[in-house]
Structures are given as structure tokens and as C-alpha cells.
Design a protein around this motif. Structure first.
Motif, PDB file in Angstrom:
ATOM      1  N   LYS A 301       1.484 -25.814  -6.486  1.00 20.23           N
ATOM      2  CA  LYS A 301       0.162 -25.819  -5.866  1.00 20.23           C
ATOM      3  C   LYS A 301      -0.617 -27.055  -6.306  1.00 20.23           C
ATOM      4  O   LYS A 301      -0.378 -27.615  -7.377  1.00 20.23           O
ATOM      5  CB  LYS A 301      -0.607 -24.553  -6.234  1.00 20.23           C
ATOM      6  CG  LYS A 301      -0.029 -23.293  -5.600  1.00 20.23           C
ATOM      7  CD  LYS A 301      -0.905 -22.085  -5.893  1.00 20.23           C
ATOM      8  CE  LYS A 301      -0.344 -20.849  -5.200  1.00 20.23           C
ATOM      9  NZ  LYS A 301      -1.192 -19.646  -5.456  1.00 20.23           N
ATOM     10  N   ALA A 302      -1.573 -27.462  -5.460  1.00 20.07           N
ATOM     11  CA  ALA A 302      -2.366 -28.654  -5.734  1.00 20.07           C
ATOM     12  C   ALA A 302      -3.805 -28.427  -5.292  1.00 20.07           C
ATOM     13  O   ALA A 302      -4.094 -27.517  -4.507  1.00 20.07           O
ATOM     14  CB  ALA A 302      -1.777 -29.874  -5.023  1.00 20.07           C
ATOM     15  N   ALA A 303      -4.707 -29.245  -5.806  1.00 18.37           N
ATOM     16  CA  ALA A 303      -6.127 -29.162  -5.452  1.00 18.37           C
ATOM     17  C   ALA A 303      -6.684 -30.565  -5.286  1.00 18.37           C
ATOM     18  O   ALA A 303      -6.382 -31.457  -6.089  1.00 18.37           O
ATOM     19  CB  ALA A 303      -6.910 -28.411  -6.531  1.00 18.37           C
ATOM     20  N   ILE A 304      -7.479 -30.757  -4.236  1.00 18.78           N
ATOM     21  CA  ILE A 304      -8.099 -32.049  -3.956  1.00 18.78           C
ATOM     22  C   ILE A 304      -9.605 -31.846  -3.859  1.00 18.78           C
ATOM     23  O   ILE A 304     -10.080 -30.985  -3.112  1.00 18.78           O
ATOM     24  CB  ILE A 304      -7.577 -32.659  -2.640  1.00 18.78           C
ATOM     25  CG1 ILE A 304      -6.056 -32.814  -2.682  1.00 18.78           C
ATOM     26  CG2 ILE A 304      -8.241 -34.007  -2.366  1.00 18.78           C
ATOM     27  CD1 ILE A 304      -5.461 -33.300  -1.368  1.00 18.78           C
ATOM     28  N   PHE A 305     -10.364 -32.652  -4.598  1.00 16.83           N
ATOM     29  CA  PHE A 305     -11.823 -32.615  -4.557  1.00 16.83           C
ATOM     30  C   PHE A 305     -12.301 -33.962  -4.005  1.00 16.83           C
ATOM     31  O   PHE A 305     -12.094 -35.003  -4.631  1.00 16.83           O
ATOM     32  CB  PHE A 305     -12.394 -32.356  -5.949  1.00 16.83           C
ATOM     33  CG  PHE A 305     -12.002 -31.013  -6.508  1.00 16.83           C
ATOM     34  CD1 PHE A 305     -12.776 -29.892  -6.267  1.00 16.83           C
ATOM     35  CD2 PHE A 305     -10.833 -30.879  -7.242  1.00 16.83           C
ATOM     36  CE1 PHE A 305     -12.413 -28.652  -6.764  1.00 16.83           C
ATOM     37  CE2 PHE A 305     -10.457 -29.641  -7.748  1.00 16.83           C
ATOM     38  CZ  PHE A 305     -11.241 -28.527  -7.507  1.00 16.83           C
TER      39      PHE A 305
END
Length: 500
Positions: A301-305
Motif C-alpha cells: 500500500k502507498a499514500a500520496i499527499f
């Protein structure tokens, strides 16, 4: 301070972040001061404190000298709360004998009510209800009734000893509207929590709190951001990276582009940070997305802000280059969020990042860009400390972090708005350069703490087929300055042979 040895179970405040700062909550049977100017969230916090007790079967008493019961209940409803039956609101009003019958007054004025009569009403109400938790709102009215510092101190001491006899946990509210230099209560109470509201030149107000005193308990010091939202107060404790560590297997995180991975010496190590540095338009976001897409493909999983770009534009732009971010988001493997620097405090932003790593198990985090993050915190020294703690925390949790920074200028001498190259474990440098009448782009790795890397410079292109890197630019000098000199015999440029 002690290390909280043999301390009784604390009375939780109902505000999760505040309980974390207070090492669990308020010590039962003691007097605490919650102070702050009007509008800082004292009443909302106090109501959360009483409702937390009510959920545990404890009776609560809210004594109000400043707001009416109707105003108090209306305020609770604005947060979606209906106060339960075991919370009683006592509105302290003057007896009829102290009112001017001719004027038919029904409101409390400090000059109309003797301090002794107010105290008697408080004690009578307490003995009738026998609550475990009490809120007294506010001390400004008591201070005005006392009329002298000595009498005020004696009154607070009398309240302290009275409530202590019954083991009640008491929260005193002070709106700081009268004699703010009087620190009488600070020396009497068991703990002091101060709420503050800051007004930046642009954007929403910022709120923060600090625990300045807590007898016999080790609390989390310093300032902590908080926000008032529907549903109550949300506190974001200051991040201390040294308190967090998780065991994980360190391995190289690849981009699925052989040339880029070779340039990086095999990839970027998990649990490290990478800074993508370059002028506007060089494709910093695209380099970070390449690693995110590869991580999701591996089942991570990954997260981009995103600070700088509207999400709709980002989706359209990257879709034409082979990335379907909407599909990745809808699959649950990618969290992508637009961050408004004018509305979000740095503490709340750090909390959101932590949430994705701790609870969603994100293994890759992109902050795009640090320029936007800096806009939420103009003080450069504070920004460096925030970034340091955030990166250290993410590293300790096994997440790989990608930060982008847009440098000022296009070619030649470049300047960054803030220098964090010494904080990042890997620094990827992107540059424009001119060759054969065309503007081209080059990439180089100028730092990697976690292993060896190529010391070459490679040209790259971004097109409909994605990111493509060429062989090392061995025939050029001065590429990083923007205007190189060709010194070779054959061109290493992508799709551009040189005549001999």
C-alpha cells in the motif's frame, strides 16, 4: 517529575490526543485548570470530559456562571451531542433577594451575588448530586466576586479541599478575561492546560495547547496542535520519533525501470527517505509515482499527499503517461489526498501521515511538495524540526518516504526554498540542459547513505510510454550547469545521434 509509578487509573478526558499528552488522562480526585481566551475550545473540551465519565457510569456536574444552560446545550448539539441524564447542568443565578425587583432582572451580574452565597449554592448542588466529575465555568466570575487576590486564593483553596473530601475530579475553566497576570490558581491546582489561538496573516486560525504543570506525572511537553471540529476537539500530539520503532526486513525498493534502479545502485532501501530535487517541470512527481506504482504492483500500500496540484489535473496528466491513479485509489491500495496548506496545521498533517502508516500499513509515502508544506509553516527552523521528526518516524516504521522540492530557476545556479538535503538518505537531482537546439532533462544521484550508486548523469524522457532513461552522458561536460559541452565522439543522447 515521577515516572507515574503506582499511579491510579487516570480519568480520561474523552479527547484521545489530549489523553496521550497527559500520559493517560487526569489524576482522579484532583483539581485541574483549563485556561484560554474565549473561543479556544474550553467548553467543548470540558463537555468531552464529562461525557467520557458518563460513558463509564460516572455522574457529572457542569456549573456555569457565564453561559446559560440553554446556550450550553445548544453548543453541545452543534457537535451532535445530546447530554446524557447522568450529566447535570447547574446554572448559578442570584437568589431573588439579591435582585432588583423593579428591574425584574434574570441574569447574573457579579456585583449582585455575594461570593459566600455562590459557594453555598455550589456545595448544595454538589451534595445533592454527588458527581465524580465536576466542571466549574468560569473562574473569571469567581475572581470578580472575590475582589481581592487574597480572598480569591482562599476561595480556590476552599473549593479544592471540599471537592478532595469526596474524591471528585474537577476541571476549572478560566477565560482569562480578568487579571490575566494573576497566577494564584496555578500554584493551587494539580495541573494546568493552556489553550491558545493564533491568527496567521492568511488562512484559518491555528490552535495549539501546552501542559505547563502536572504534579507527579511525566507528561508530553511542548506545544501540540489541535482543531475544533463537529464532534469535538481533536488534538495532535507533537511527534517524537524516538518513541516509535517497528521491526522490518530491510530490502531495496525498486522502480521497475532497469536504468533508474541501476543508477540508484539497485533501488532505494526500505525505511529510508528520498528527496527528488529539481526546477519546476522536470518531472519530480513522476519519479516519485514510478516508485509508488511499482510498490502497489508488488502488493504494497502507498499514500500520496499533494500540496501543489489539483487532484483532477493530476489524474488526467498522469493517466496520459500510463498511471491510472484513480483506479489504484479505488482498489484500496493507494491513498491520495489533496492538502490545503492554508487550512491544515503541521501537527494535523503529521497525524494524517501517521494514520496511513500505522493503520493502513502504507509502505511508500509521497509528500508533493515540500514547498507547499513550507507554506503551512513559514518558520524555517520549525519546518526542519517537523520534517526531521516525521522522516525519522517513517523510517522507524519501515515506510519509504519520497519528498519533492521545486528549486528556484531553470538552468544554471539553482536555489532551494529550504535545504533538507542533509536530512534525506537519498537525493535524486533533476536538471534541464540544452543540446543540439533542444531542451533536455538529466538525472543524477548525488547522495545515498544506504549503499553505492552510479556517479553518472543520464538523460531521461517522459512520454506516453512512461519514464525512459538513456545511457550515461559520458560525452558531455557541464550538464548540471545547464549548458554542456560535447567532448565525445558519439552521442549518448536519446534518439539523437551526432554526426562525426
Amino acid at each position: 517529575m515521577s515516572d507515574n509509578i503506582d499511579a491510579p487509573n487516570p480519568a480520561r478526558t474523552g479527547v484521545v490526543g489530549l489523553d496521550d499528552i497527559l500520559a493517560g488522562g487526569l489524576a482522579p480526585g484532583h483539581l485541574f485548570l483549563l485556561e484560554g481566551n474565549p473561543g479556544t475550545g474550553k467548553t467543548t473540551t470540558a463537555l468531552s470530559f464529562l461525557q467520557e465519565g458518563a460513558r463509564n457510569g460516572e455522574k457529572g456536574l457542569y456549573i456555569t456562571l457565564s453561559e446559560t444552560e440553554r446556550e450550553l446545550r445548544d453548543g453541545a448539539r452543534s457537535h451532535g451531542w445530546i447530554l446524557p441524564e447522568n450529566i447535570e447542568v447547574f446554572e448559578l443565578v442570584p437568589p431573588e433577594s439579591l435582585l432588583d425587583a423593579a428591574q425584574q432582572q434574570s441574569l447574573l451580574y457579579s456585583s449582585d451575588l455575594e461570593l459566600g452565597e455562590a459557594t453555598r449554592q455550589i456545595f448544595e448542588t454538589f451534595e445533592r448530586i454527588r458527581p465524580a466529575r465536576v466542571v466549574l465555568d468560569s473562574l473569571s466570575e469567581i475572581r470578580l466576586l472575590a475582589q481581592s487576590s487574597l480572598r480569591y486564593r482562599r476561595q480556590i483553596l476552599a473549593l479544592k479541599h471540599y471537592f478532595a473530601r469526596f474524591g471528585a475530579t474537577v476541571l476549572l475553566l478560566d477565560d482569562l478575561t480578568s487579571d490575566t497576570l494573576d497566577k494564584t490558581v496555578h500554584s493551587v491546582v494539580h495541573g494546568v492546560i493552556r489553550l491558545e489561538e493564533l491568527a496567521p496573516e492568511y488562512g484559518a486560525e491555528r490552535r495549539r495547547l501546552r501542559v505547563s504543570k502536572y504534579r507527579g506525572r511525566a507528561f508530553r511537553g511542548g506545544y501540540h496542535d489541535f482543531a475544533i471540529k463537529r464532534g469535538g476537539v481533536q488534538v495532535f500530539p507533537r511527534l517524537v520519533a524516538s518513541e516509535h520503532r517497528a521491526g522490518f526486513e530491510r530490502r531495496s525498493m525498486t522502480s521497475d525501470i532497469a536504468e533508474l534502479d541501476t543508477l540508484l545502485g539497485g533501488g532505494i532501501e526500505q525505511g529510508s527517505s528520498a528527496l527528488v530535487l529539481g526546477p519546476s517541470g522536470t518531472g519530480k512527481t513522476f519519479f516519485a509515482l514510478q516508485f509508488v506504482a511499482a510498490a502497489v504492483k508488488r502488493g504494497e500500500k502507498a499514500a500520496i499527499f499533494v500540496f501543489d496540484e489539483e487532484l483532477g489535473l493530476l489524474f488526467n496528466r498522469t493517466r496520459s503517461m500510463g498511471f491510472n491513479l484513480e483506479q489504484l485509489r479505488d482498489s484500496g491500495m493507494l491513498h491520495i489526498e489533496q492538502v490545503d496548506a492554508a487550512e491544515l496545521s503541521p501537527g494535523e498533517f503529521a497525524h494524517r501521515v501517521r494514520d496511513r502508516v500505522d493503520f493502513a500499513q502504507a509502505k511508500a509515502v509521497v509528500i508533493d511538495s515540500l514547498n507547499g508544506y513550507q507554506a503551512s509553516m513559514p518558520d524555517e527552523n520549525a519546518l526542519i524540526l517537523h520534517i526531521h521528526e516525521l522522516l525519522q518516524y517513517l523510517n522507524r516504521r519501515g515506510a519509504t518516504t519520497f519528498l519533492t522540492v521545486a528549486q528556484h530557476g531553470l538552468v544554471g545556479d539553482m536555489k532551494s526554498p529550504v535545504d533538507i538535503t542533509y536530512l534525506a538518505d537519498t537525493v535524486i537531482l533533476l536538471r534541464y540542459f540544452e543540446a543540439l537546439g533542444k531542451v533536455r532533462r538529466a538525472v543524477s544521484i548525488i547522495k545515498k547513505r544506504t549503499g553505492a550508486h552510479e556517479d553518472t548523469i543520464r538523460e531521461y524522457r517522459i512520454g506516453r510510454t512512461g519514464l525512459k532513461l538513456g545511457p550515461p552522458l559520458e560525452g558531455f561536460q557541464g550538464v548540471l550547469r545547464g549548458v554542456p559541452t560535447f567532448v565525445g565522439t558519439a552521442s549518448p543522447l536519446l534518439d539523437m545521434p551526432l554526426a562525426k
